[in-house]
Design an enzyme around this catalytic site. Structure first.
Site, PDB file in Angstrom:
ATOM      1  N   HIS A  90       0.120  -1.574  -0.189  1.00  0.00           N
ATOM      2  CA  HIS A  90      -0.047  -0.013  -0.265  1.00  0.00           C
ATOM      3  C   HIS A  90       0.677   1.272   0.198  1.00  0.00           C
ATOM      4  O   HIS A  90       0.210   1.791   0.655  1.00  0.00           O
ATOM      5  CB  HIS A  90      -1.041   0.698   0.960  1.00  0.00           C
ATOM      6  CG  HIS A  90      -1.732  -1.089   1.184  1.00  0.00           C
ATOM      7  ND1 HIS A  90      -2.700  -1.493   0.609  1.00  0.00           N
ATOM      8  CD2 HIS A  90      -2.213  -2.233   2.307  1.00  0.00           C
ATOM      9  CE1 HIS A  90      -3.908  -2.464   0.758  1.00  0.00           C
ATOM     10  NE2 HIS A  90      -3.186  -3.121   1.412  1.00  0.00           N
ATOM     11  N   ASN A 162      -9.863  -3.319   1.626  1.00  0.00           N
ATOM     12  CA  ASN A 162      -9.513  -3.547   0.543  1.00  0.00           C
ATOM     13  C   ASN A 162     -10.743  -3.748  -0.032  1.00  0.00           C
ATOM     14  O   ASN A 162     -12.446  -3.111   0.602  1.00  0.00           O
ATOM     15  CB  ASN A 162      -8.475  -4.932   0.269  1.00  0.00           C
ATOM     16  CG  ASN A 162      -7.403  -5.408   0.555  1.00  0.00           C
ATOM     17  OD1 ASN A 162      -7.237  -3.293   1.783  1.00  0.00           O
ATOM     18  ND2 ASN A 162      -7.008  -6.315   1.158  1.00  0.00           N
TER      19      ASN A 162
END
Length: 722
Positions: A90, A162
């Site tokens: 990320h 997510n």
């Protein structure tokens, strides 16, 4: 819990409900105190002395730089350390501020203050991609991160999820291996994005539990248009605890009120080269324009009977999802993003999330992936900030009071008074909270563990869920997914790894899927399963084939009449195409739906038609627009495709190839479209500016694209006739 203690707990809970209030501005005020405006100020050193650091101190006009130039030396030293280590996963992300509003009083479920009646809390949400590093493309095929920090009056609540509802692994022990496998290959240093390489598919082949998640990523869900059109999913099961200590299990979701939209893969590859920050630009510009995206916070609720099972679904396995058709989610609140950040490094880059950041009333279950995440996220934040004091940064700081003995360490910003650094104490330091202030992690009487100590592997039908998802896709969505498998496996470069994945994973999901993928990359096709093929053909002809349509929210007709807010369209113009009257007629309709219009021409500026082009075929690209229009010809005898030079011709035809709506304006519209060879096709409109604009806007609201333009396999020839 004794009767007296329970009574006080109930009274405390009732009081907390009464005390709920709007705390949205408290974080704004707190952040304002950290703002520093240097605009127009005289430059100084870090010790406050005015100095010029634009020119080096030198021994003469052509001499060496001098070491005693301490001011420039300090400037260089600081510059060399301006970047924190990028996140291992990320790393590439952006975000915005907003608010979370509770839809009512949910004290029957939880003591969490942000779910009290009337509670409004400020939030920061960060969107990201898992695999790509800083500098990569946010639009690339990937699992997209969706993390929200709620600055509530009872502490920070982090929801770290997510955009897809599942994951690749079940045990956090496998997470380092997963990331090592999907990142760049150790011996080559590439690729840095995507998973089209050997180590990734070797890992995927060893972990069949991730088959469902990988298929989601390789479907069009893996290439969303932007972050305004994705869901947030907690993946894991969590626990609500109410004031009486009763536990209810839940899975959380953030459902976009704008609906879901995706890109075509060819668009993805071109956006990556033309503007790899397209998604952050889209979010930033929409918020700046007052177009605020919204999501509804919804939960699936499950009774906590100690088994962590519900109707055959194992709630401790993060790769197992419960379809909405089986357990409809209950909507508890709304997330709205309405304010951009002031400084990219200090806010979206410096924010830290951790699933361990929960308030009283929210807790965990013994999911072996979640359990490691509870440790790892805090640890990686400490590493990135170079200090355990990252929680004191303005973006991470709660609005609730923070009082503890977390003293000293790198960059401790506070000067603590008093001598006591321990708890409990009798010399005036931090005091222990009462029993009623204890953070409940489990329900009353829950056992910490059950059974002998050991290293356990979950057992499940890993391919069944992927098969359900595959059967939910229509012909075109299946084709895109097949093409994605072909691209990835076709670039793996190791025939053995490819063949094992086809035989041991894809064939167990669906033989026709496996044969189609193998056929496209020259691998050995598994033997045809005529029974399965016949079933597939029958299912394809049945309009109600999807058992769980919620698995694929991009499905045709699943989200009819989507909002068009924040979409972008273009008008192709030149010195003979497009008029002021057309632009005015279009704008009245586009503005009403908050759709922006860009005039694209061979050059920027005033055209001979009287309209002003604000983009050229060099400064923009058709891939940035959701639909396009072609201006009408001002030449009295009309025009045809010969009226479009190479650049506008390619611009229009690529849009057509991507399945997007095209509108040609005026009496010349039909001739232009016929000259292009697309007249009469689905999603292609001609006529007056008003009528064409209405048609295009309706198309954007659904079906969004016209997939019949895409090439599909001869499935019967590859898989066997029914």
């Amino acid at each position: 819990m004794g009767q007296t203690t329970r009574l006080w707990a109930v009274l405390a809970g009732l009081f907390s409900i009464v005390a709920a209030h709007d705390v949205a501005n408290q974080k704004v005020d707190q952040l304002a105190a950290a703002l520093k405006d240097t605009n127009g100020q005289i430059e100084t050193t870090d010790n406050g002395v005015q100095v010029n650091t634009s020119n080096s101190l030198r021994a003469g006009p052509r001499g060496y730089n001098l070491l005693e130039d301490t001011t420039v030396r300090k400037k260089m030293i600081h510059f060399d350390r301006e970047r924190a280590p990028e996140r291992v996963v990320h790393a590439l992300g952006h975000g915005a501020y907003g608010t979370f509003s509770s839809y009512g009083d949910f004290s029957n479920l939880t003591t969490a203050c942000w779910l009290r009646d009337g509670a409004v809390s400020e939030v920061f949400t960060r969107f990201s991609v898992v695999v790509a590093s800083v500098g990569g493309s946010e639009s690339g095929r990937d699992t997209h991160g969706f993390a929200t920090k709620i600055y509530s009056e009872c502490g920070n609540q982090d929801f770290v999820g997510n955009h897809l509802s599942s994951f690749f692994i079940n045990d956090g022990a496998d997470f380092p291996d997963l990331i090592h496998a999907v990142k760049y290959e150790a011996d080559k240093g590439f690729p840095t994005g995507g998973t089209a390489h050997r180590t990734a598919y070797d890992f995927f082949g060893q972990h069949p539990e991730g088959a469902f998640q990988l298929m989601n990523v390789l479907s069009d869900l893996g290439i969303p248009r932007d972050v305004r059109h994705i869901s947030g999913n907690g993946v894991h099961t969590f626990r609500f605890i109410n004031v009486e200590g009763k536990s209810t299990l839940f899975k959380w979701f953030l459902l976009p009120k704008l609906g879901h939209r995706s890109l075509a893969y060819d668009e993805v590859t071109k956006i990556a080269g033309k503007n790899n920050n397209f998604q952050r630009v889209d979010l930033y510009n929409n918020i700046a324009a007052g177009i605020y995206p919204e999501w509804e916070f919804a939960v699936q609720l499950f009774p906590d009977d100690g088994s962590y099972m519900w109707n055959g679904y194992d709630l401790l396995i993060p790769t197992v999802i419960v379809p909405f058709e089986k357990n409809p989610p209950v909507k508890l609140g709304k997330l709205t993003l309405n304010r951009n950040f002031n400084n990219f490094f200090a806010e979206p880059e410096s924010i830290s999330f951790a699933p361990s950041n929960v308030v009283d009333g929210v807790s965990f279950v013994p999911d072996p992936l979640l359990q490691w995440r509870l440790m790892s996220y805090d640890d990686t934040a400490t590493h990135r900030h170079g200090s355990p004091n990252g929680f004191t940064l303005p973006i991470n700081r709660p609005i609730a009071p923070v009082n503890n003995n977390y003293r000293d360490g790198y960059m401790q910003p506070y000067i603590f008074e008093g001598n006591s650094t321990s708890t409990p104490n009798d010399i005036g330091g931090v005091q222990e909270p009462g029993a009623n202030a204890a953070l409940h992690y489990t329900s009353a009487g829950e056992r910490a563990g059950a059974g002998p100590v050991g290293r356990y592997v979950a057992q499940y039908d890993w391919f069944g869920q992927a098969r359900l998802f595959w059967n939910t896709l229509d012909n075109y969505a299946q084709q895109h997914t097949v093409d994605a498998y072909r691209f990835e496996l076709g670039n793996v470069g190791n025939a053995d790894v490819v063949q094992r994945y086809i035989d041991n994973t894809l064939d167990k999901i669906d033989t026709c899927l496996a044969r189609r993928v193998a056929y496209g990359i020259g691998a050995t096709m598994p033997p045809a399963n005529t029974t399965a093929s016949r079933s597939t053909m029958q299912r394809r002809s049945n309009s109600s084939q999807a058992e769980f349509p919620s698995l694929y929210p991009l499905g045709m007709g699943l989200e009819p009449n989507k909002s068009n807010e924040g979409l972008q369209v273009a008008l192709v113009a030149n010195d003979t195409l497009g008029t002021e009257a057309e632009v005015q007629a279009m704008m009245s309709l586009l503005s009403a739906q908050k759709v922006s219009l860009t005039l694209v021409a061979p050059r920027i500026g005033m055209l001979k038609t009287g309209v002003t082009a604000n983009a050229s075929f060099i400064t923009t690209s058709d891939v940035f627009f959701d639909a396009i229009f072609i201006g009408s010809s001002i030449i009295s005898n009309g025009t045809n495709s010969a009226g479009l030079d190479t650049d506008p011709y390619n611009f229009v035809m690529e849009v057509y190839g991507h399945g997007k709506a095209i509108g040609a304006l005026g009496t010349s519209g039909s001739a232009i479209l016929n000259g292009l060879g697309v007249g009469g096709e689905a999603g292609v409109y001609s006529g007056s500016a008003m009528d064409v604009t209405v048609g295009v806007l309706d198309a954007l609201a659904g079906p969004v694209r016209f997939p019949q333009r895409f090439t599909t396999d001869d499935v019967e020839a590859i898989c066997g006739a029914a």
